[in-house]
Motif scaffolding. Structure first.
Motif, PDB file in Angstrom:
ATOM      1  N   VAL A   1      11.482   7.358   2.106  1.00 52.12           N
ATOM      2  CA  VAL A   1      10.062   7.672   2.113  1.00 52.12           C
ATOM      3  C   VAL A   1       9.305   6.355   2.174  1.00 52.12           C
ATOM      4  O   VAL A   1       9.461   5.500   1.297  1.00 52.12           O
ATOM      5  N   VAL A   2       8.502   6.197   3.226  1.00 52.83           N
ATOM      6  CA  VAL A   2       7.781   4.958   3.486  1.00 52.83           C
ATOM      7  C   VAL A   2       6.287   5.205   3.320  1.00 52.83           C
ATOM      8  O   VAL A   2       5.699   5.990   4.074  1.00 52.83           O
ATOM      9  N   ASP A   3       5.685   4.544   2.347  1.00 51.54           N
ATOM     10  CA  ASP A   3       4.238   4.620   2.227  1.00 51.54           C
ATOM     11  C   ASP A   3       3.641   3.453   2.999  1.00 51.54           C
ATOM     12  O   ASP A   3       3.589   2.332   2.515  1.00 51.54           O
TER      13      ASP A   3
ATOM     14  N   GLY B   1       7.716  -9.253   5.672  1.00 50.43           N
ATOM     15  CA  GLY B   1       8.604  -8.901   4.564  1.00 50.43           C
ATOM     16  C   GLY B   1       7.877  -8.591   3.274  1.00 50.43           C
ATOM     17  O   GLY B   1       8.470  -8.674   2.197  1.00 50.43           O
ATOM     18  N   GLU B   2       6.612  -8.213   3.367  1.00 49.00           N
ATOM     19  CA  GLU B   2       5.822  -7.923   2.170  1.00 49.00           C
ATOM     20  C   GLU B   2       5.871  -6.442   1.833  1.00 49.00           C
ATOM     21  O   GLU B   2       5.919  -5.594   2.721  1.00 49.00           O
ATOM     22  N   GLY B   3       5.846  -6.127   0.539  1.00 46.42           N
ATOM     23  CA  GLY B   3       5.835  -4.742   0.092  1.00 46.42           C
ATOM     24  C   GLY B   3       6.649  -4.575  -1.172  1.00 46.42           C
ATOM     25  O   GLY B   3       7.035  -5.556  -1.820  1.00 46.42           O
ATOM     26  N   GLN B   4       6.932  -3.308  -1.509  1.00 47.06           N
ATOM     27  CA  GLN B   4       7.688  -2.995  -2.716  1.00 47.06           C
ATOM     28  C   GLN B   4       8.723  -1.923  -2.400  1.00 47.06           C
ATOM     29  O   GLN B   4       8.476  -1.045  -1.566  1.00 47.06           O
ATOM     30  N   VAL B   5       9.859  -1.986  -3.085  1.00 50.08           N
ATOM     31  CA  VAL B   5      10.897  -0.964  -2.915  1.00 50.08           C
ATOM     32  C   VAL B   5      11.226  -0.327  -4.262  1.00 50.08           C
ATOM     33  O   VAL B   5      11.031  -0.928  -5.314  1.00 50.08           O
ATOM     34  N   GLY B   6      11.701   0.926  -4.200  1.00 46.64           N
ATOM     35  CA  GLY B   6      12.175   1.602  -5.393  1.00 46.64           C
ATOM     36  C   GLY B   6      11.113   1.973  -6.397  1.00 46.64           C
ATOM     37  O   GLY B   6      11.403   2.084  -7.590  1.00 46.64           O
ATOM     38  N   ILE B   7       9.880   2.176  -5.941  1.00 46.32           N
ATOM     39  CA  ILE B   7       8.797   2.557  -6.851  1.00 46.32           C
ATOM     40  C   ILE B   7       8.336   3.982  -6.530  1.00 46.32           C
ATOM     41  O   ILE B   7       8.547   4.473  -5.427  1.00 46.32           O
TER      42      ILE B   7
ATOM     43  N   VAL C   1       9.874   2.908  -0.206  1.00 44.33           N
ATOM     44  CA  VAL C   1       9.377   1.582   0.149  1.00 44.33           C
ATOM     45  C   VAL C   1       7.879   1.711   0.426  1.00 44.33           C
ATOM     46  O   VAL C   1       7.431   2.698   1.006  1.00 44.33           O
ATOM     47  N   LYS C   2       7.119   0.726  -0.052  1.00 43.44           N
ATOM     48  CA  LYS C   2       5.672   0.695   0.197  1.00 43.44           C
ATOM     49  C   LYS C   2       5.349  -0.586   0.954  1.00 43.44           C
ATOM     50  O   LYS C   2       5.696  -1.686   0.492  1.00 43.44           O
ATOM     51  N   VAL C   3       4.714  -0.429   2.112  1.00 41.61           N
ATOM     52  CA  VAL C   3       4.391  -1.564   2.975  1.00 41.61           C
ATOM     53  C   VAL C   3       3.000  -1.353   3.570  1.00 41.61           C
ATOM     54  O   VAL C   3       2.439  -0.265   3.483  1.00 41.61           O
ATOM     55  N   PHE C   4       2.493  -2.397   4.215  1.00 44.06           N
ATOM     56  CA  PHE C   4       1.240  -2.263   4.952  1.00 44.06           C
ATOM     57  C   PHE C   4       1.364  -3.013   6.268  1.00 44.06           C
ATOM     58  O   PHE C   4       1.399  -4.251   6.284  1.00 44.06           O
ATOM     59  N   GLU C   5       1.505  -2.244   7.343  1.00 42.09           N
ATOM     60  CA  GLU C   5       1.572  -2.797   8.706  1.00 42.09           C
ATOM     61  C   GLU C   5       2.676  -3.849   8.857  1.00 42.09           C
ATOM     62  O   GLU C   5       2.528  -4.811   9.608  1.00 42.09           O
TER      63      GLU C   5
END
Length: 158
Positions: free
Chosen positions: A61-63, A122-128, A38-42
């Protein structure tokens, strides 16, 4: 039981070795499993969502894009991971409730602590595929972590 040093001795040609940027916060100091990302920002809404969905034994794994302005995981989320039998969580960002995390039997690696909770958009991307720590974290591949470091493999080694 495994040791990342032994995995490096035996499989060095097929491993990626992450830069030593992480500190251990969970009770479990040695863990491995299939990577989920998952990729998120704050913002940790998608972190919670993935902890509730990924398969047992996985490593999330969380970016968090190395932000140190807030925490992406605390004791409540770590308890979800424990209850769901998630093997571990690696965060390119911060955790909070660090004293409590030491007593939750989940592998938790992060770059720092911060007591402030994250936003809830709820912003971000999963499975990348993610890129940080000098390696590429690809969903479905495998990760092995212990006190010596973090290594990634395209296949299950144990």
């Amino acid at each position: 039981m495994f040791a990342t040093a032994d995995l490096c001795d035996q499989f060095s040609e097929e491993l990626q070795i992450a830069e030593p940027i992480f500190k251990s916060f969970g009770e479990k100091r040695s863990f491995y499993g299939k990577i989920a990302t998952v990729k998120v920002f704050e913002d940790n809404v998608l972190v919670v969502d993935q902890l509730e969905k990924i398969e047992e034994g996985s490593v999330l794994v969380v970016d968090g894009q190395a932000s140190t302005k807030c925490a992406l995981l605390g004791d409540r989320l770590a308890t979800i991971a424990f209850d769901r039998k998630i093997s571990g969580i690696i965060i390119n960002g911060c955790v909070r409730d660090s004293a409590e995390l030491e007593h939750i039997d989940v592998g938790i690696l992060a770059i720092a602590t911060n007591p402030l909770k994250s936003k809830k958009k709820g912003e971000g991307q999963v499975g990348i595929s993610l890129h940080f720590g000098g390696v590429t974290w690809t969903p479905g591949e495998y990760i092995y972590c212990d006190g010596d470091g973090v290594v990634l493999a395209k296949r299950k080694l144990l």
